[in-house]
Write an enzyme that holds these catalytic residues in place. Structure first.
Site, PDB file in Angstrom:
ATOM      1  CG  ASP A  19      -2.208   0.892   1.217  1.00 14.98           C
ATOM      2  OD1 ASP A  19      -2.622   1.857  -0.253  1.00 14.98           O
ATOM      3  OD2 ASP A  19      -2.649   1.354   2.536  1.00 14.98           O
ATOM      4  N   GLY A  20       0.345   2.582  -0.501  1.00 18.35           N
ATOM      5  CA  GLY A  20       1.210   2.807  -0.661  1.00 18.35           C
ATOM      6  C   GLY A  20       1.431   4.016  -1.715  1.00 18.35           C
ATOM      7  CG  HIS A  36      -0.409   2.033  -9.193  1.00 17.35           C
ATOM      8  ND1 HIS A  36      -0.878   2.302  -7.787  1.00 17.35           N
ATOM      9  CD2 HIS A  36      -1.683   2.570  -9.708  1.00 17.35           C
ATOM     10  CE1 HIS A  36      -2.002   2.283  -7.860  1.00 17.35           C
ATOM     11  NE2 HIS A  36      -2.505   3.170  -8.291  1.00 17.35           N
ATOM     12  CG  ASN A  67      -8.480  -2.097  -4.527  1.00 17.12           C
ATOM     13  OD1 ASN A  67      -6.606  -2.615  -5.123  1.00 17.12           O
ATOM     14  ND2 ASN A  67      -8.357  -1.040  -3.720  1.00 17.12           N
ATOM     15  CD1 TRP A  68     -13.237  -4.720  -9.242  1.00 23.50           C
ATOM     16  CD2 TRP A  68     -12.365  -4.019 -10.914  1.00 23.50           C
ATOM     17  NE1 TRP A  68     -12.659  -5.604  -8.765  1.00 23.50           N
ATOM     18  CE2 TRP A  68     -12.335  -5.180 -10.605  1.00 23.50           C
ATOM     19  CE3 TRP A  68     -12.568  -3.395 -12.130  1.00 23.50           C
ATOM     20  CZ2 TRP A  68     -11.822  -6.464 -11.983  1.00 23.50           C
ATOM     21  CZ3 TRP A  68     -11.553  -3.369 -13.426  1.00 23.50           C
ATOM     22  CH2 TRP A  68     -11.719  -5.779 -12.419  1.00 23.50           C
ATOM     23  NE  ARG A  70      -8.212   2.508  -5.302  1.00 22.19           N
ATOM     24  CZ  ARG A  70      -6.681   2.343  -4.742  1.00 22.19           C
ATOM     25  NH1 ARG A  70      -5.495   2.270  -5.061  1.00 22.19           N
ATOM     26  NH2 ARG A  70      -6.123   1.759  -3.637  1.00 22.19           N
ATOM     27  NE  ARG A 187      -2.809  -1.853   4.744  1.00 24.79           N
ATOM     28  CZ  ARG A 187      -3.960  -1.199   4.446  1.00 24.79           C
ATOM     29  NH1 ARG A 187      -4.555  -2.574   4.584  1.00 24.79           N
ATOM     30  NH2 ARG A 187      -4.432  -0.124   3.024  1.00 24.79           N
TER      31      ARG A 187
HETATM   32  C1  IPE Z   1      -5.396  -2.713  -0.656  1.00 23.15           C
HETATM   33  O1  IPE Z   1      -5.393  -1.544  -0.078  1.00 23.15           O
HETATM   34  C2  IPE Z   1      -5.784  -2.803  -1.836  1.00 23.15           C
HETATM   35  C3  IPE Z   1      -4.107  -3.678  -2.064  1.00 23.15           C
HETATM   36  C4  IPE Z   1      -2.796  -3.563  -1.612  1.00 23.15           C
HETATM   37  C5  IPE Z   1      -3.893  -4.004  -3.832  1.00 23.15           C
HETATM   38  P1  IPE Z   1      -6.202  -0.366  -0.049  1.00 23.15           P
HETATM   39  O2  IPE Z   1      -5.650   0.953  -0.369  1.00 23.15           O
HETATM   40  O3  IPE Z   1      -7.345  -0.534  -1.043  1.00 23.15           O
HETATM   41  O4  IPE Z   1      -7.067   0.015   0.969  1.00 23.15           O
HETATM   42  P2  IPE Z   1      -7.904   0.528   1.729  1.00 23.15           P
HETATM   43  O5  IPE Z   1      -8.274   1.153   0.713  1.00 23.15           O
HETATM   44  O6  IPE Z   1      -6.749   1.873   2.528  1.00 23.15           O
HETATM   45  O7  IPE Z   1      -8.182  -0.141   2.864  1.00 23.15           O
HETATM   46  C1  IPE Z   2      -1.932   0.277  -3.020  1.00 24.99           C
HETATM   47  O1  IPE Z   2      -1.747   2.110  -3.360  1.00 24.99           O
HETATM   48  C2  IPE Z   2      -2.132   0.037  -4.422  1.00 24.99           C
HETATM   49  C3  IPE Z   2      -3.563  -0.446  -5.066  1.00 24.99           C
HETATM   50  C4  IPE Z   2      -3.758  -0.408  -3.863  1.00 24.99           C
HETATM   51  C5  IPE Z   2      -3.709  -0.789  -5.996  1.00 24.99           C
HETATM   52  P1  IPE Z   2      -2.446   2.774  -2.951  1.00 24.99           P
HETATM   53  O2  IPE Z   2      -3.226   2.753  -4.722  1.00 24.99           O
HETATM   54  O3  IPE Z   2      -3.769   2.465  -2.357  1.00 24.99           O
HETATM   55  O4  IPE Z   2      -2.152   4.007  -2.391  1.00 24.99           O
HETATM   56  P2  IPE Z   2      -2.552   5.592  -1.758  1.00 24.99           P
HETATM   57  O5  IPE Z   2      -2.906   4.068  -0.581  1.00 24.99           O
HETATM   58  O6  IPE Z   2      -3.300   5.342  -2.342  1.00 24.99           O
HETATM   59  O7  IPE Z   2      -1.027   5.795  -1.483  1.00 24.99           O
HETATM   60 MG    MG Z   3      -3.789   2.081  -0.296  1.00 26.47          MG
END
Ligand code: IPE
Ligand code: IPE
Ligand code: MG
Length: 241
Positions: A19-20, A36, A67-68, A70, A187
């Site tokens: 994440d991040g 990404h 994640n859909w 987004r 995480r």
């Molecule tokens: C979890 O991260 C999913 C992945 C790392 C692929 P998200 O960023 O989607 O999770 P939330 O929305 O902070 O819970």
């Molecule tokens: C994790 O990074 C990757 C995916 C969920 C695909 P994020 O896209 O959730 O990054 P932040 O949490 O918005 O920084």
């Molecule tokens: Mg995230």
């Protein structure tokens, strides 16, 4: 059951919620997809580090069933990144003897991506090194629901006696049926939640929540977290001895 001794060996199975990426890009004034791409580039170093740290199974969360939500641009960019990642990394993974598997509901992924996933799984079927599992369109609740549906079909077809169902039954229907449960779940990015990742399988996992954003994650950080695990006393409900 007697309490376990602190782990003499490191974690056999490490799962990572990467994440991040978005925040990493935003901090640089760049679009989220830039993050990404940077995140995807970190994966190889971590996969390659696994044998050095005694990690036999690495499971990474690439895209969740949530994640859909987004933007269409981000989702399409991620899908194209997954396709490119597989095309670009396939040979190196095979050369490194990495066995790749995918978990998650493939039905919603596009046909081209699904084809590449199948090919990579087949191509690395005989690999005996690190087991890399990539979670794409994966959600723990969705996985349990899909597993339950298959289990119910087996009951309806007379293949499974409802009286025989116990804790060992459902895992045989999960996407992870051939994998051991994760010992350690990491995480990144400072969020202390599991976001629907490996819900059933992580019942007794140890957790590490770290502030580092995924594109800044390194082999050294991975090694440190794997090392910390060695000092933890997993009791599985038993008493401390
Ligand atoms: C979890 O991260 C999913 C992945 C790392 C692929 P998200 O960023 O989607 O999770 P939330 O929305 O902070 O819970
Ligand atoms: C994790 O990074 C990757 C995916 C969920 C695909 P994020 O896209 O959730 O990054 P932040 O949490 O918005 O920084
Ligand atoms: Mg995230």
């Amino acid at each position: 059951m007697a309490a376990d001794k602190p782990n003499a060996r490191g974690p056999r199975h490490v799962a990572v919620i990467m994440d991040g990426n978005g925040r990493w890009a935003q901090a640089r004034g760049r679009p989220r997809l830039f993050g990404h791409h940077a995140g995807a580039r970190r994966v190889r170093e971590i996969v390659e580090a696994c044998p050095d740290f005694g990690v036999e199974y690495l499971t990474i969360f690439g895209f969740s069933t949530e994640n859909w939500k987004r933007t269409q641009i981000e989702v399409a960019g991620l899908m194209s990144l997954f396709r490119r990642y597989i095309q670009k990394e396939a040979r190196a993974l095979k050369a490194e003897n990495v066995r790749v598997r995918f978990i998650g509901d493939r039905v919603k992924l596009d046909a081209k991506l699904r084809g590449l996933m199948d090919e990579l799984e087949e191509m690395t079927e005989g690999c005996t090194g690190t087991n890399l599992t990539i979670a794409l369109n994966y959600g723990g609740r969705d996985e349990v629901a899909r597993a339950t549906k298959r289990l119910a079909c087996d009951v309806a077809n007379g293949k499974l006696d409802p009286e025989s169902i116990d804790e060992e039954t459902l895992p045989r229907y999960l996407d992870t049926c051939v994998l051991p449960d994760p010992d350690l779940v990491i995480r990144t990015s400072g969020e202390a939640r599991i976001s629907n990742f490996l819900l059933w399988q992580s019942a007794y996992a140890e957790y590490e929540f770290i502030d580092t954003l995924w594109p800044d994650f390194t082999r050294d950080i991975f090694g440190e977290l794997v090392g910390n695990y060695g000092g933890r006393d997993r009791r599985y409900g038993g008493a401390k001895t």
